[in-house]
Design a protein around this motif. Structure first.
Motif, PDB file in Angstrom:
ATOM      1  N   UNK A 129    -145.527  24.200 -62.720  1.00 62.75           N
ATOM      2  CA  UNK A 129    -146.854  24.776 -62.653  1.00 62.75           C
ATOM      3  C   UNK A 129    -146.797  26.181 -62.035  1.00 62.75           C
ATOM      4  N   UNK A 130    -147.695  27.044 -62.485  1.00 59.91           N
ATOM      5  CA  UNK A 130    -147.823  28.363 -61.889  1.00 59.91           C
ATOM      6  C   UNK A 130    -148.567  28.239 -60.564  1.00 59.91           C
ATOM      7  N   UNK A 131    -148.011  28.841 -59.515  1.00 58.75           N
ATOM      8  CA  UNK A 131    -148.651  28.829 -58.203  1.00 58.75           C
ATOM      9  C   UNK A 131    -148.828  30.273 -57.751  1.00 58.75           C
ATOM     10  N   UNK A 132    -150.074  30.625 -57.451  1.00 61.01           N
ATOM     11  CA  UNK A 132    -150.412  31.991 -57.051  1.00 61.01           C
ATOM     12  C   UNK A 132    -151.211  31.940 -55.761  1.00 61.01           C
ATOM     13  N   UNK A 133    -150.858  32.792 -54.804  1.00 59.99           N
ATOM     14  CA  UNK A 133    -151.602  32.910 -53.552  1.00 59.99           C
ATOM     15  C   UNK A 133    -152.218  34.303 -53.500  1.00 59.99           C
ATOM     16  N   UNK A 134    -153.503  34.370 -53.191  1.00 55.55           N
ATOM     17  CA  UNK A 134    -154.204  35.643 -53.096  1.00 55.55           C
ATOM     18  C   UNK A 134    -154.905  35.746 -51.750  1.00 55.55           C
ATOM     19  N   UNK A 136    -158.599  36.959 -49.777  1.00 54.13           N
ATOM     20  CA  UNK A 136    -159.983  36.583 -50.088  1.00 54.13           C
ATOM     21  C   UNK A 136    -160.625  37.503 -51.126  1.00 54.13           C
ATOM     22  N   UNK A 137    -160.025  38.667 -51.357  1.00 52.33           N
ATOM     23  CA  UNK A 137    -160.541  39.576 -52.393  1.00 52.33           C
ATOM     24  C   UNK A 137    -159.886  39.324 -53.744  1.00 52.33           C
ATOM     25  N   UNK A 138    -158.916  38.411 -53.775  1.00 56.31           N
ATOM     26  CA  UNK A 138    -158.260  38.075 -55.037  1.00 56.31           C
ATOM     27  C   UNK A 138    -156.974  38.834 -55.289  1.00 56.31           C
ATOM     28  N   UNK A 139    -156.532  39.665 -54.347  1.00 57.22           N
ATOM     29  CA  UNK A 139    -155.284  40.403 -54.525  1.00 57.22           C
ATOM     30  C   UNK A 139    -154.104  39.441 -54.430  1.00 57.22           C
ATOM     31  N   UNK A 210    -157.995  26.611 -54.545  1.00 57.18           N
ATOM     32  CA  UNK A 210    -158.468  26.044 -53.282  1.00 57.18           C
ATOM     33  C   UNK A 210    -158.382  27.079 -52.179  1.00 57.18           C
ATOM     34  N   UNK A 211    -159.318  27.041 -51.225  1.00 60.75           N
ATOM     35  CA  UNK A 211    -159.212  27.907 -50.046  1.00 60.75           C
ATOM     36  C   UNK A 211    -158.115  27.396 -49.115  1.00 60.75           C
ATOM     37  N   UNK A 212    -157.430  28.317 -48.449  1.00 71.35           N
ATOM     38  CA  UNK A 212    -156.465  27.971 -47.416  1.00 71.35           C
ATOM     39  C   UNK A 212    -157.099  28.332 -46.080  1.00 71.35           C
ATOM     40  N   UNK A 222    -156.490  32.143 -50.854  1.00 68.65           N
ATOM     41  CA  UNK A 222    -156.737  31.188 -51.929  1.00 68.65           C
ATOM     42  C   UNK A 222    -155.384  30.847 -52.562  1.00 68.65           C
ATOM     43  N   UNK A 223    -155.218  29.585 -52.926  1.00 66.67           N
ATOM     44  CA  UNK A 223    -154.020  29.180 -53.645  1.00 66.67           C
ATOM     45  C   UNK A 223    -154.453  28.571 -54.969  1.00 66.67           C
TER      46      UNK A 223
END
Length: 321
Positions: A129-134, A136-139, A210-212, A222-223
């Motif tokens: 699965x693709x896992x992306x962490x950003x 709070x602004x989505x960066x 989901x929020x971290x 966000x993850x």
């Protein structure tokens, strides 16, 4: 020279002889040995310090450098329990003499936590699965290798970018607005994206974002966990088309059977009419046209039944010439 850190095991050595002058209570309590076990001994003469930094050769090196450090050394307590320690030795002047202070910190729990984190990092790196962490602004702050396979962008290209670089234009702005409404409320969002790869090809993925939260419950990241479902969606589309064709076939089969009944009636009365019009050539000619049209209708019904798989196709020899 003894420091007050209750989590630090401390021993004081004579810098010339290497013999232990004193130890703090935390060291004796942590290792399970009495103070008398240590005082007057050299570290390398104690069995539980065997094969670590405290040996004659390293002692000479310490005398020359005034400092040694080992980040991860194994020790055993009196009851045989293994622990990992951080071992730091410093040489200090005391009057006209020198002493060595050995600070020993138990890092067993920290090492276990680091091992857990390392396993987690390995699992994330190798996940399909693709896992992306950003933020709070989505960066994008992190993306695992599966991101490259799904999107065509390298992780280096993605870091610092916003996930909107994957937008395909196939989903309305309202879709993204509702998604951000859920996330900014601190809730988990699940949905389906139609995105665009770096090469312009479209792909689809199911995602959960989901929020971290920190210890106080405040979101700071966000993850997103996303799964490429392009092939699955294509398969489902083909399945729906097959089901649609099956439904059409069933409908056609029902109509064909009803039409067969009508044709049977037409053909039956046509044969009766031929008998009755035996002496009327003009009428017989018209009835023959009806007969030929009926035969074509029978062939058509056979084709419809074959299409609906309610009738086995007939095979017969064909003159290829």
């Amino acid at each position: 020279l003894m420091i007050a850190d209750r989590n630090m095991m401390v021993s004081i050595l004579n810098a010339e002889t290497g013999r232990i002058v004193d130890v703090n209570p935390f060291l004796t309590e942590s290792l399970g040995y009495s103070r008398e076990t240590f005082v007057g001994k050299r570290l390398w003469e104690l069995g539980f310090f065997k094969d670590i930094a405290a040996n004659a050769a390293n002692f000479k090196e310490l005398q020359a450098k005034d400092y040694t450090r080992y980040d991860d050394l194994p020790l055993k307590t009196s009851d045989g329990r293994g622990i990992n320690v951080e071992f730091v030795s410093n040489v200090y002047p005391v009057g006209d003499k020198k002493v060595i202070q050995c600070n020993i910190r138990d890092i067993t729990e920290r090492k276990k936590a680091e091992e857990v984190h390392a396993r987690l990092a390995t699992a994330v790196e190798q996940a399909v699965e693709t896992i992306v962490i950003t933020d709070l602004q989505g960066t994008i702050l992190y993306a695992n290798p599966a991101f490259e396979k799904s999107t065509g962008y390298t992780v280096a290209e993605a870091i610092g970018q916003n996930p909107r670089l994957l937008k395909s234009g196939k989903q309305a702005a309202e879709f993204y607005r509702r998604m951000w409404e859920v996330l900014t409320r601190g809730e988990t969002w699940s949905g389906h994206f139609i995105n665009k790869r770096k090469d312009g090809a479209l792909y689809e993925e199911d995602a959960t974002i989901s929020p971290v939260r920190d210890a106080s419950g405040t979101s700071f990241n966000y993850v997103a966990v996303k799964r490429d479902v392009t092939l699955q969606m294509q398969f489902e589309a083909r399945l729906r088309q097959a089901q649609k064709m099956e439904s059409i076939g069933q409908l056609a089969g029902g109509i064909a059977h009803d039409f067969n009944n009508i044709l049977s009636c037409i053909i039956g009365y046509m044969h009766l009419a031929k008998i009755a019009a035996a002496d009327y050539p003009d009428i017989l000619a018209d009835l023959e046209h009806i007969s030929k049209a009926s035969d074509r209708a029978i062939d058509l019904v056979g084709q419809i039944l074959t299409f609906s798989r309610q009738n086995k196709p007939e095979r017969e020899p064909v003159e290829l010439n």
